[in-house]
Design an enzyme around this catalytic site. Structure first.
Site, PDB file in Angstrom:
ATOM      1  N   ASP A  25      51.297  22.284  59.087  1.00  0.00           N
ATOM      2  CA  ASP A  25      50.260  23.022  58.334  1.00  0.00           C
ATOM      3  C   ASP A  25      49.646  24.214  59.078  1.00  0.00           C
ATOM      4  OD1 ASP A  25      50.861  20.886  56.741  1.00  0.00           O
ATOM      5  OD2 ASP A  25      48.828  20.104  56.576  1.00  0.00           O
ATOM      6  N   GLU A  73      50.535  21.974  53.567  1.00  0.00           N
ATOM      7  CA  GLU A  73      49.764  21.207  52.586  1.00  0.00           C
ATOM      8  C   GLU A  73      49.440  22.111  51.406  1.00  0.00           C
ATOM      9  OE1 GLU A  73      46.093  19.431  53.981  1.00  0.00           O
ATOM     10  OE2 GLU A  73      45.472  18.910  51.945  1.00  0.00           O
ATOM     11  N   LYS A 130      53.854  19.398  51.110  1.00  0.00           N
ATOM     12  CA  LYS A 130      53.272  18.061  50.942  1.00  0.00           C
ATOM     13  C   LYS A 130      51.948  18.151  50.188  1.00  0.00           C
ATOM     14  CE  LYS A 130      51.248  18.091  55.615  1.00  0.00           C
ATOM     15  NZ  LYS A 130      49.821  17.893  55.332  1.00  0.00           N
ATOM     16  N   LYS A 133      47.665  14.619  53.128  1.00  0.00           N
ATOM     17  CA  LYS A 133      47.426  14.897  54.544  1.00  0.00           C
ATOM     18  C   LYS A 133      48.628  14.461  55.378  1.00  0.00           C
ATOM     19  CE  LYS A 133      43.357  16.330  53.343  1.00  0.00           C
ATOM     20  NZ  LYS A 133      43.260  17.769  52.992  1.00  0.00           N
ATOM     21  N   VAL A 158      47.900  21.556  62.817  1.00  0.00           N
ATOM     22  CA  VAL A 158      46.480  21.338  62.512  1.00  0.00           C
ATOM     23  C   VAL A 158      46.326  20.487  61.256  1.00  0.00           C
ATOM     24  CG1 VAL A 158      45.807  23.503  63.616  1.00  0.00           C
ATOM     25  CG2 VAL A 158      46.344  23.500  61.162  1.00  0.00           C
ATOM     26  N   THR A 159      45.153  19.843  61.151  1.00  0.00           N
ATOM     27  CA  THR A 159      44.177  19.614  62.187  1.00  0.00           C
ATOM     28  C   THR A 159      44.457  18.265  62.853  1.00  0.00           C
ATOM     29  OG1 THR A 159      42.534  18.544  60.723  1.00  0.00           O
ATOM     30  CG2 THR A 159      42.402  20.944  60.970  1.00  0.00           C
ATOM     31  N   CYS A 163      45.602  16.015  59.337  1.00  0.00           N
ATOM     32  CA  CYS A 163      47.026  15.972  58.979  1.00  0.00           C
ATOM     33  C   CYS A 163      47.928  15.564  60.137  1.00  0.00           C
ATOM     34  CB  CYS A 163      47.451  17.314  58.386  1.00  0.00           C
ATOM     35  SG  CYS A 163      46.663  17.600  56.785  1.00  0.00           S
ATOM     36  N   GLN A 203      45.644   2.010  74.317  1.00  0.00           N
ATOM     37  CA  GLN A 203      46.280   0.712  74.057  1.00  0.00           C
ATOM     38  C   GLN A 203      47.793   0.772  74.289  1.00  0.00           C
ATOM     39  OE1 GLN A 203      44.539  -1.540  70.671  1.00  0.00           O
ATOM     40  NE2 GLN A 203      43.727   0.456  70.041  1.00  0.00           N
TER      41      GLN A 203
HETATM   42  N1  TIU Z   1      46.254  20.080  57.394  1.00  0.00           N
HETATM   43  C1  TIU Z   1      45.095  19.444  57.416  1.00  0.00           C
HETATM   44  O1  TIU Z   1      44.673  18.914  58.429  1.00  0.00           O
HETATM   45  N2  TIU Z   1      44.331  19.479  56.243  1.00  0.00           N
HETATM   46  C2  TIU Z   1      42.965  19.408  56.219  1.00  0.00           C
HETATM   47  O2  TIU Z   1      42.353  19.428  55.155  1.00  0.00           O
HETATM   48  N3  TIU Z   1      42.318  19.386  57.425  1.00  0.00           N
HETATM   49  C3  TIU Z   1      40.988  19.434  57.652  1.00  0.00           C
HETATM   50  O3  TIU Z   1      40.573  19.218  58.784  1.00  0.00           O
HETATM   51  N4  TIU Z   1      40.169  19.717  56.651  1.00  0.00           N
END
Ligand code: TIU
Length: 220
Positions: A25, A73, A130, A133, A158-159, A163, A203
């Site tokens: 993403d 996304e 996709k 997430k 990210v993030t 995701c 862990q």
């Molecule tokens: N790609 C992804 O992480 N989608 C999000 O909406 N991330 C946020 O942190 N909002």
């Protein structure tokens, strides 16, 4: 020949021919001003810092002939694959499907939905669109990886806590060995970045391994 990366919680071993670099993403909607990330109320500048280290990893990985998969996304223009609950979340003035500064927010085919120029996919590199997430939910990613006998994933993008984490958890449950590159994943929240990375390697590597990209570059 197996490669070894010094990582947390212990060395990560991978065979390049059965490993994919997954770039999650890296879309203008998350990384650039005026996109979905900023409309959610976030300062997008921490995400921009991921671009340069990720560019270095991508170019080295490509030079070595490694397999790359990109994800994005987003939703169909008619939003038929967007759960109403997702669209309603946050009570945003400008939300998913609405016209924003980078085009319709999180809609496939729009400028904001596409990957930043610095990390533009090559025609040979699959781009997985996709709706959620996670990168495995309602996509053909698992089929793409199975077709190449991929068992290990170098995970970036990210993030970190959204995701990237969802994808690593999905991948881990499917039997993939994931290495997350700490400087090639980004969050709008420094405290979430730190906690999310810790949660992966804790862990005994409950979800996988974590290392800075220089350690991977050294191994390559
Ligand atoms: N790609 C992804 O992480 N989608 C999000 O909406 N991330 C946020 O942190 N909002």
């Amino acid at each position: 020949m197996p490669h070894v990366v010094s990582a947390e919680p212990y060395d990560y071993t991978f065979e390049p021919s059965t490993t994919a670099l997954v770039i999650i993403d890296m879309q203008r909607d998350f990384v650039d001003r005026g996109g979905f990330g900023e409309l959610l109320g976030n300062d997008v500048s921490p995400l921009r810092q991921v671009v340069a280290p990720l560019q270095r990893v991508l170019s080295t990985w490509r030079e070595r002939g490694g397999f790359v998969v990109h994800t994005r996304e987003g939703h169909r223009p008619d939003l038929s694959d967007c759960p109403p609950a997702k669209r309603a979340r946050g009570n945003l003035k400008v939300g998913i499907g609405d016209p924003g500064p980078l085009g319709r927010v999180l809609v496939r085919g729009e400028y904001g939905h596409d990957i930043v120029d610095e990390l533009k996919p090559l025609p040979s590199e699959p781009v997985v669109d996709k709706p959620g997430k996670g990168s495995f939910y309602a996509t053909d990613l698992e089929r793409i990886l199975a077709g190449r006998n991929i068992r290990s994933l170098i995970v970036t993008g990210v993030t970190t806590e959204v995701c990237v984490h969802t994808t690593v958890r999905e991948a881990n449950d499917r039997g993939f060995e994931c290495l997350v590159l700490s400087d090639c994943v980004g969050s709008y929240f420094p405290e979430f970045q730190a906690a999310a990375l810790k949660m992966i390697a804790a862990q005994g590597g409950i979800f996988g391994w974590v290392a800075p990209s220089e350690r991977l570059l050294k191994a390559l």
